[in-house]
Design a protein around this motif. Structure first.
Motif, mmCIF file in Angstrom:
data_model
loop_
_atom_site.group_PDB
_atom_site.id
_atom_site.type_symbol
_atom_site.label_atom_id
_atom_site.label_comp_id
_atom_site.label_asym_id
_atom_site.label_seq_id
_atom_site.Cartn_x
_atom_site.Cartn_y
_atom_site.Cartn_z
ATOM 1 N N MET A 109 94.422 29.191 16.898
ATOM 2 C CA MET A 109 93.497 28.870 17.987
ATOM 3 C C MET A 109 93.843 27.540 18.629
ATOM 4 O O MET A 109 93.769 27.389 19.856
ATOM 5 N N THR A 113 95.049 28.491 22.717
ATOM 6 C CA THR A 113 93.966 28.397 23.696
ATOM 7 C C THR A 113 94.286 27.301 24.716
ATOM 8 O O THR A 113 94.931 26.301 24.403
ATOM 9 N N MET A 120 80.558 27.771 22.233
ATOM 10 C CA MET A 120 80.965 29.113 22.602
ATOM 11 C C MET A 120 79.742 30.021 22.541
ATOM 12 O O MET A 120 79.062 30.095 21.522
ATOM 13 N N ASN A 129 91.000 23.364 19.099
ATOM 14 C CA ASN A 129 91.388 24.312 20.135
ATOM 15 C C ASN A 129 91.940 23.567 21.353
ATOM 16 O O ASN A 129 91.922 22.346 21.423
ATOM 17 N N TYR A 164 94.659 35.901 22.085
ATOM 18 C CA TYR A 164 94.910 34.502 22.441
ATOM 19 C C TYR A 164 96.375 34.308 22.835
ATOM 20 O O TYR A 164 96.693 33.460 23.673
ATOM 21 N N SER A 189 92.698 37.198 26.027
ATOM 22 C CA SER A 189 91.353 36.612 25.890
ATOM 23 C C SER A 189 91.055 35.689 27.068
ATOM 24 O O SER A 189 90.859 34.479 26.916
ATOM 25 N N TRP A 192 88.042 33.054 27.693
ATOM 26 C CA TRP A 192 88.045 31.722 27.091
ATOM 27 C C TRP A 192 87.553 30.664 28.089
ATOM 28 O O TRP A 192 87.975 30.616 29.233
ATOM 29 N N ASP A 193 86.646 29.830 27.619
ATOM 30 C CA ASP A 193 86.133 28.703 28.401
ATOM 31 C C ASP A 193 85.615 29.148 29.769
ATOM 32 O O ASP A 193 85.925 28.560 30.806
#
Length: 416
Positions: A109, A113, A120, A129, A164, A189, A192-193
């Motif tokens: 991770m 990432t 999250m 991360n 990821y 993914s 993410w964020d």
């Protein structure tokens, strides 16, 4: 594991061992082992990083041939699948390639990432991360030079990533497109964020120049976490967290489709029957075929036809040579040596001497260090009663290889 499960595993293990001993009474040997373990120390990551390297089946160290290279994130998991696909499809659909599996079993991770998060889905998130930039530095300044120094690879690179790893691969496309020519992105993914990478892509891909680059991207069948049967159209209209993963995938694909002026060769595919954990297998197969679509042989029926003239054969081969050089950025033989050579002998057997000669000449042109190529041309001249030229070419074969069989043939031709 409960006691019943443990007993079952022990029982099956005992049965298998007894069966194996009964069949061979020898130590078990595996049919195939994939990927030689190597490692390098990374100053960027401040740690040793393991890699797994698989060379092409036909690799011969003394031939000094270099190959395109595939970098596979989570290599300890996916390198065997990439290798299996290559075993079936290389040559006709994909080029022979060196496969490098990058281990991501530690700090996955952290490295894959693309931006830092502290929460999250509304909850605090404390796992390290968001270090994709530093992992990119490792790949660009340490891993690629290490591989290029120690293995027979060119600078034509493909990157494969899942989840990821797929997020990281798209980050590389958006922010560091000079590193790779092909991208195979599996169920990434992109949620993410809060879709941060999609926002960055919107600002960059419209003015990017992706000419000569290819991307294959896939989406798995679990598009809604709490309900099955939703269509992609319904998913796009949904606004809940349950569809954020799949919506992000679709959103990124639409960003690319709206910016075709950047000349990226892009294919997106939905796998409704596959889960996040199963989609890698079909995606790797379809993806490698997709990103190397330009490599696949054209005019093969015409090339094989006995009615095709020697001039047409020459044009077909040189067209393919030019096409491959345009995409790779360096010259490569348009066909394997055995194929050109075989076509020469087939033409000679059919009495089509002009076709035979052009195939043997092309073999020598593209494989100038092959003793067999020169010996085949000697066969052509001997067949046509031209011993002087037959001696000339078999002499060259002997100079290249030093094999006694060529020396003996030279002596026999001189006597004749």
């Amino acid at each position: 594991m409960n006691k019943i499960q443990l007993a079952l595993v022990i029982g099956l293990s005992f049965f298998f061992q007894q069966f194996t001993n009964g069949q061979t009474n020898q130590k078990v040997n595996f049919l195939q082992k994939v990927g030689v373990l190597d490692s390098l120390y990374s100053k960027s990551l401040n740690e040793y990083r393991e890699i797994y390297v698989q060379l092409p089946a036909d690799y011969k160290p003394d031939e000094n041939i270099k190959y395109p290279v595939v970098f596979v994130l989570d290599g300890e998991v996916f390198l065997p699948t990439v290798n299996d696909v290559q075993n079936y499809y290389s040559g006709g659909f994909t080029p022979e390639m060196v496969i490098v599996g990058i281990s991501n079993d530690k700090n996955r991770m952290r490295d894959l990432t693309t931006s830092k998060v502290t929460e999250m889905y509304g909850s605090p998130f404390k796992q390290e991360n968001g270090e994709a930039a530093n992992f990119t530095k490792f790949i660009e300044t340490e891993l690629i030079p290490f591989v290029e120094h120690n293995y027979p690879v060119t600078n034509f690179r493909t990157l494969i990533g899942h989840s990821y790893g797929g997020l990281f691969a798209l980050y590389s496309l958006v922010h560091h497109p000079q590193l790779f020519s092909n991208y195979l992105v599996i169920d990434p993914s992109l949620d993410w964020d809060n879709q941060q990478l999609i926002k960055e892509a919107k600002a960059k891909v419209s003015s990017a120049n992706y000419k000569g680059k290819s991307l294959f991207m896939s989406l798995g069948g679990v598009v809604y976490m709490q309900r099955s049967g939703m269509t992609l159209t319904e998913i796009k209209k949904d606004t809940t967290d349950f569809t954020l993963f799949s919506r992000s995938n679709i959103d990124f694909s639409e960003v690319l489709n709206q910016n075709k002026q950047n000349e990226l060769a892009f294919e997106w595919k939905f796998y409704p029957r596959d889960l996040h954990g199963t989609i890698s297998f079909p995606s790797i197969m379809d993806g490698l075929i997709s990103v190397f679509e330009w490599y696949q042989t054209e005019n093969i029926d015409k090339y094989n036809s006995p009615t095709t003239t020697a001039d047409e054969i020459d044009k077909i081969v040189r067209y393919r040579q030019h096409k491959l050089e345009t995409h790779f950025g360096y010259a490569v033989p348009p066909f394997p040596e055995f194929l050109l050579n075989m076509q020469g002998y087939m033409s000679m057997d059919m009495g089509q001497m002009e076709r035979a000669k052009v195939n043997f000449e092309l073999t020598i042109e593209y494989y100038p260090n092959s003793a067999n190529a020169f010996d085949s041309m000697a066969d052509y001249y001997e067949k046509n009663g031209d011993n002087e030229n037959a001696i000339k070419f078999v002499t060259k074969a002997f100079e290249i290889s030093g094999e006694d069989s060529y020396k003996e043939r030279m002596e026999a031709l001189n006597k004749g």
